[in-house]
Enzyme design. Structure first.
Site, PDB file in Angstrom:
ATOM      1  N   GLY A 113      -5.258  27.433   7.654  1.00 48.21           N
ATOM      2  CA  GLY A 113      -4.651  28.753   7.441  1.00 48.21           C
ATOM      3  C   GLY A 113      -5.465  29.700   6.582  1.00 48.21           C
ATOM      4  CG  ASP A 126       7.517  28.426   2.706  1.00 49.38           C
ATOM      5  OD1 ASP A 126       8.437  29.079   2.204  1.00 49.38           O
ATOM      6  OD2 ASP A 126       7.665  27.744   3.742  1.00 49.38           O
TER       7      ASP A 126
HETATM    8  P1  IMP Z   1       4.257  25.248   1.129  1.00 49.41           P
HETATM    9  O1  IMP Z   1       3.550  23.940   1.020  1.00 49.41           O
HETATM   10  O2  IMP Z   1       5.706  25.093   1.574  1.00 49.41           O
HETATM   11  O3  IMP Z   1       4.117  26.177  -0.057  1.00 49.41           O
HETATM   12  O4  IMP Z   1       3.675  26.011   2.376  1.00 49.41           O
HETATM   13  C1  IMP Z   1       2.373  26.332   2.460  1.00 49.41           C
HETATM   14  C2  IMP Z   1       1.823  26.059   3.840  1.00 49.41           C
HETATM   15  O5  IMP Z   1       2.806  26.126   4.861  1.00 49.41           O
HETATM   16  C3  IMP Z   1       0.830  27.128   4.156  1.00 49.41           C
HETATM   17  O6  IMP Z   1      -0.466  26.670   3.884  1.00 49.41           O
HETATM   18  C4  IMP Z   1       1.022  27.398   5.624  1.00 49.41           C
HETATM   19  O7  IMP Z   1       0.111  26.616   6.369  1.00 49.41           O
HETATM   20  C5  IMP Z   1       2.397  26.937   5.946  1.00 49.41           C
HETATM   21  N1  IMP Z   1       3.360  28.074   6.071  1.00 49.41           N
HETATM   22  C6  IMP Z   1       4.343  28.387   5.218  1.00 49.41           C
HETATM   23  N2  IMP Z   1       5.015  29.489   5.625  1.00 49.41           N
HETATM   24  C7  IMP Z   1       4.413  29.878   6.776  1.00 49.41           C
HETATM   25  C8  IMP Z   1       4.649  30.984   7.683  1.00 49.41           C
HETATM   26  O8  IMP Z   1       5.521  31.846   7.525  1.00 49.41           O
HETATM   27  N3  IMP Z   1       3.816  31.031   8.755  1.00 49.41           N
HETATM   28  C9  IMP Z   1       2.820  30.140   8.986  1.00 49.41           C
HETATM   29  N4  IMP Z   1       2.570  29.099   8.164  1.00 49.41           N
HETATM   30  C10 IMP Z   1       3.369  28.970   7.065  1.00 49.41           C
HETATM   31 MG    MG Z   2      -1.816  25.950   5.501  1.00 51.44          MG
END
Ligand code: IMP
Ligand code: MG
Length: 189
Positions: free
Chosen positions: A47, A106
């Site tokens: 990403g 996120d």
């Molecule tokens: P976390 O580990 O929940 O903070 O999420 C981070 C990872 O989830 C990011 O590196 C993204 O790859 C993926 N992610 C979270 N939200 C989105 C979104 O709205 N669209 C696409 N990928 C997301």
């Molecule tokens: Mg990611």
């Protein structure tokens, strides 16, 4: 298949992203400029690929780049399925000042898993930078040092972010039409 047909709305345009990235790069460069040995950039693949490419070319400081691959949204999932760190490509971060780069903060699961790992591997310091931060009450115990934009809790794609591995090459950051999700797998809401 034309990707543009799947877009519901543009949340942040490519131009807005580029303007913000220049300001972020200036701030980060100022903060890191006195580190003689240079820094180590750790972009979380896949990403952060496009964001990192644009950001680091605005940072005229000595740096190494060590990729790290983390999977948290396998296939067509809209909520994290738990974080899997595939640290194998990670070079030596021992004694280095690390700037971790991710596309979006996120639930915080990714940073919560990766920051301690980099410290265990001997990094001198770890700071983190995300392009987007979702407005969620559940982000606990983890903060990014640099944040590009705060966005609502909506699923977004483009500028590196994917849905089911597609849409990363959209120039703008967008939401998708609900029909895109309803024609997909049982992981979706
Ligand atoms: P976390 O580990 O929940 O903070 O999420 C981070 C990872 O989830 C990011 O590196 C993204 O790859 C993926 N992610 C979270 N939200 C989105 C979104 O709205 N669209 C696409 N990928 C997301
Ligand atoms: Mg990611």
């Amino acid at each position: 298949m034309v990707m543009q047909e799947d877009i519901e709305k543009v949340l942040i345009s490519a131009e807005q992203v580029h303007t913000r990235i220049k300001a972020m790069a200036l701030e980060i460069t100022r903060d890191f400029s006195d580190i003689e040995s240079g820094i180590t950039i750790v972009p979380i693949m896949t990403g952060a690929m496009i964001f990192t490419a644009d950001l680091i070319r605005e940072m005229p400081i000595r740096m190494k780049i060590n990729l790290m691959t983390v999977s948290s949204y396998p296939g067509a999932s809209l909520r994290t399925q738990g974080v899997t760190v595939l640290a194998k490509q990670l070079g030596d971060v021992h004694g280095r000042h690390v700037l971790l780069i991710d596309d979006i903060l996120d639930s915080g699961g990714t940073l919560r898993a990766v920051i301690p790992l980099l410290k265990e591997l001997g990094a001198d310091s770890v700071r983190s930078c995300v392009l987007l931060r979702k407005d969620r009450q559940t982000v606990k115990g983890v903060q990014a040092d640099y944040v590009g934009f705060d966005i609502p809790d909506e699923f977004v794609v483009g500028y590196g972010l994917d849905y089911d591995s597609v849409y990363r090459n959209l120039r703008d950051i967008c939401t998708l039409k609900p029909s895109v999700y309803s024609t997909n797998t049982p992981n979706t809401p």
